[in-house]
Design a protein around this motif. Structure first.
Motif, PDB file in Angstrom:
ATOM      1  N   VAL A 228       4.944   3.376   4.963  1.00  0.00           N
ATOM      2  CA  VAL A 228       6.211   4.101   5.018  1.00  0.00           C
ATOM      3  C   VAL A 228       7.321   3.071   5.173  1.00  0.00           C
ATOM      4  O   VAL A 228       7.096   1.967   5.684  1.00  0.00           O
ATOM      5  N   ALA A 229       8.510   3.411   4.703  1.00  0.00           N
ATOM      6  CA  ALA A 229       9.639   2.479   4.805  1.00  0.00           C
ATOM      7  C   ALA A 229      10.912   3.240   5.156  1.00  0.00           C
ATOM      8  O   ALA A 229      11.122   4.381   4.718  1.00  0.00           O
ATOM      9  N   ILE A 230      11.746   2.576   5.952  1.00  0.00           N
ATOM     10  CA  ILE A 230      13.077   3.085   6.267  1.00  0.00           C
ATOM     11  C   ILE A 230      14.074   1.973   5.965  1.00  0.00           C
ATOM     12  O   ILE A 230      13.978   0.874   6.517  1.00  0.00           O
ATOM     13  N   ALA A 231      15.012   2.246   5.077  1.00  0.00           N
ATOM     14  CA  ALA A 231      16.094   1.305   4.805  1.00  0.00           C
ATOM     15  C   ALA A 231      17.318   1.698   5.616  1.00  0.00           C
ATOM     16  O   ALA A 231      17.583   2.888   5.816  1.00  0.00           O
ATOM     17  N   GLY A 306       4.008   2.853  -4.990  1.00  0.00           N
ATOM     18  CA  GLY A 306       5.024   3.754  -4.451  1.00  0.00           C
ATOM     19  C   GLY A 306       4.925   3.811  -2.936  1.00  0.00           C
ATOM     20  O   GLY A 306       3.833   4.006  -2.390  1.00  0.00           O
ATOM     21  N   ILE A 307       6.039   3.591  -2.242  1.00  0.00           N
ATOM     22  CA  ILE A 307       6.066   3.639  -0.781  1.00  0.00           C
ATOM     23  C   ILE A 307       6.968   4.788  -0.355  1.00  0.00           C
ATOM     24  O   ILE A 307       8.142   4.833  -0.753  1.00  0.00           O
ATOM     25  N   PRO A 308       6.459   5.746   0.430  1.00  0.00           N
ATOM     26  CA  PRO A 308       7.314   6.824   0.940  1.00  0.00           C
ATOM     27  C   PRO A 308       8.487   6.222   1.723  1.00  0.00           C
ATOM     28  O   PRO A 308       8.284   5.518   2.705  1.00  0.00           O
ATOM     29  N   THR A 309       9.702   6.508   1.269  1.00  0.00           N
ATOM     30  CA  THR A 309      10.870   5.811   1.792  1.00  0.00           C
ATOM     31  C   THR A 309      11.982   6.778   2.160  1.00  0.00           C
ATOM     32  O   THR A 309      12.283   7.719   1.419  1.00  0.00           O
ATOM     33  N   GLY A 310      12.583   6.522   3.308  1.00  0.00           N
ATOM     34  CA  GLY A 310      13.789   7.219   3.721  1.00  0.00           C
ATOM     35  C   GLY A 310      14.879   6.210   4.037  1.00  0.00           C
ATOM     36  O   GLY A 310      14.638   5.003   4.081  1.00  0.00           O
ATOM     37  N   VAL A 311      16.071   6.707   4.272  1.00  0.00           N
ATOM     38  CA  VAL A 311      17.214   5.834   4.565  1.00  0.00           C
ATOM     39  C   VAL A 311      18.006   6.429   5.724  1.00  0.00           C
ATOM     40  O   VAL A 311      18.262   7.639   5.758  1.00  0.00           O
ATOM     41  N   LEU A 312      18.394   5.562   6.661  1.00  0.00           N
ATOM     42  CA  LEU A 312      19.363   5.918   7.685  1.00  0.00           C
ATOM     43  C   LEU A 312      20.657   5.195   7.372  1.00  0.00           C
ATOM     44  O   LEU A 312      20.663   3.973   7.180  1.00  0.00           O
TER      45      LEU A 312
END
Length: 356
Positions: A228-231, A306-312
């Protein structure tokens, strides 16, 4: 957080010339993590291992800032320049800049005609940046060369962080919040994870060249195997009176949980988890749909299989200018939600597109 932000925004690191920032970040996080390395492009990778098995999370923010690069020295000592990243020609005139030469820093001013000549000019004209010049006080070309300027000298806005209004507002004005603010959030998180039990591992990736096409993130993403990734990045609010503003995002209204921008449609499982945690922990947030920007999350999401990614997103006014404005309340909400998200990860947790 304020001191950390002052230190980061005071560094000189336009796109492709982030060496001072890469070095500073590497040295700052070394004692906070288990592994640190810098790749050939300048991306900094810092991995902190948890105390128990769990997912591998990537958190990312970019180190570069919009700036300029010296293109030509005129015979009279004035300097022609090119842009590094998305600068608006309307904002350039009479602004202070800082040039980083091998001999040290120089202060310059992007020149303009005197107000006394305005009556002889076309008041509606916005001159292209290629028609403009930087004045460093040099008497002629030879003097500019003696001062250390050469073709390729990197240039940023002059560092200038301070309170907007005064300390009672909780708001700051300065250059480079995009995205040194995101870098500050990640470093603060790593400090707060020291001695804390959490599952899996966290790799912080501080990237280069985001402002010229997510280039650092494209390279970095291929080097991590993440679940998982958070940018983290800043985002432009729309709460001022101009006719193009729709008041969908506001300064001081909390961290932005990304739904969509031009580089990424946030993974629904990651987005929903962030919203759930923010609601449970009473962390202020606003949902963000803004096709006018892209973030490193767009590049990270496409890596490997593919990496499940969200952004704050950290709300900001006057982006890509020497007077960007952020609210400390939004910055702290971003850090708190990121921390809660990392601490919520458990062994076997997956972010699936289709729930079984």
């Amino acid at each position: 957080m304020q001191k950390l932000l002052e230190q980061l925004t005071g560094l000189h690191g336009p796109c492709g010339n982030e060496q001072p920032v890469s070095k500073w970040v590497r040295d700052r996080v070394t004692a906070l993590v288990d592994e640190v390395r810098v790749d050939a492009l300048g991306n900094v990778f810092a991995t902190k291992k948890g105390t128990k098995p769990g997912p591998h999370a990537v958190i990312t923010a970019h180190m570069d800032e919009v700036g300029f690069i010296a293109k030509k020295i005129e015979e009279n000592g004035l300097i022609r320049f090119e842009k590094l990243g998305g600068n608006d020609d309307r904002l350039l005139l009479t602004q202070k800049v800082q040039l980083r030469t091998k001999k040290g820093f120089l202060t310059g001013v992007i020149g303009s005609i005197s107000a006394h000549y305005a009556k002889f000019d076309d008041a509606s004209k916005v001159r292209n940046h290629r028609q403009l010049y930087i004045d460093i006080g040099a008497k002629d070309k030879e003097h500019a060369l003696e001062l250390g300027v050469e073709v390729g000298t990197p240039i940023t806005w002059k560092p200038n962080m301070e309170y907007l209004g005064n300390e009672s507002t909780g708001r700051f004005v300065g250059k480079g919040f995009d995205d040194r603010a995101g870098c500050a959030v990640i470093i603060k998180l790593l400090e707060e994870l020291d001695g804390v039990d959490f599952a899996g591992a966290v790799t912080a990736v501080f990237t280069v060249q985001e402002e010229v096409g997510l280039r650092g993130a494209q390279v970095a993403a291929r080097q991590v195997d993440a679940d998982v990734a958070i940018a983290l990045d800043t985002t432009a609010v729309s709460d001022t009176p101009e006719e193009t503003m729709d008041r969908s995002l506001a300064l001081g209204a909390g961290t932005g949980i990304k739904v969509l921008d031009f580089s990424l449609i946030s993974h629904p499982a990651v987005r929903d988890k962030l919203i759930q945690l923010a609601d449970e922990q009473e962390i202020i947030y606003q949902k963000e749909i803004f096709p006018g920007i892209g973030t490193d999350g767009g590049a990270i999401s496409l890596a490997n299989e593919g990496i499940p990614t969200g952004v704050l997103s950290i709300p900001s006014r006057y982006a890509h200018s020497p007077v960007e404005v952020i609210d400390m309340k939004d910055l702290l909400a971003t850090k708190e939600l990121l921390k809660v998200f990392i601490l919520s990860l458990e062994d076997g947790m997956k972010f699936l597109f289709i729930e079984d």
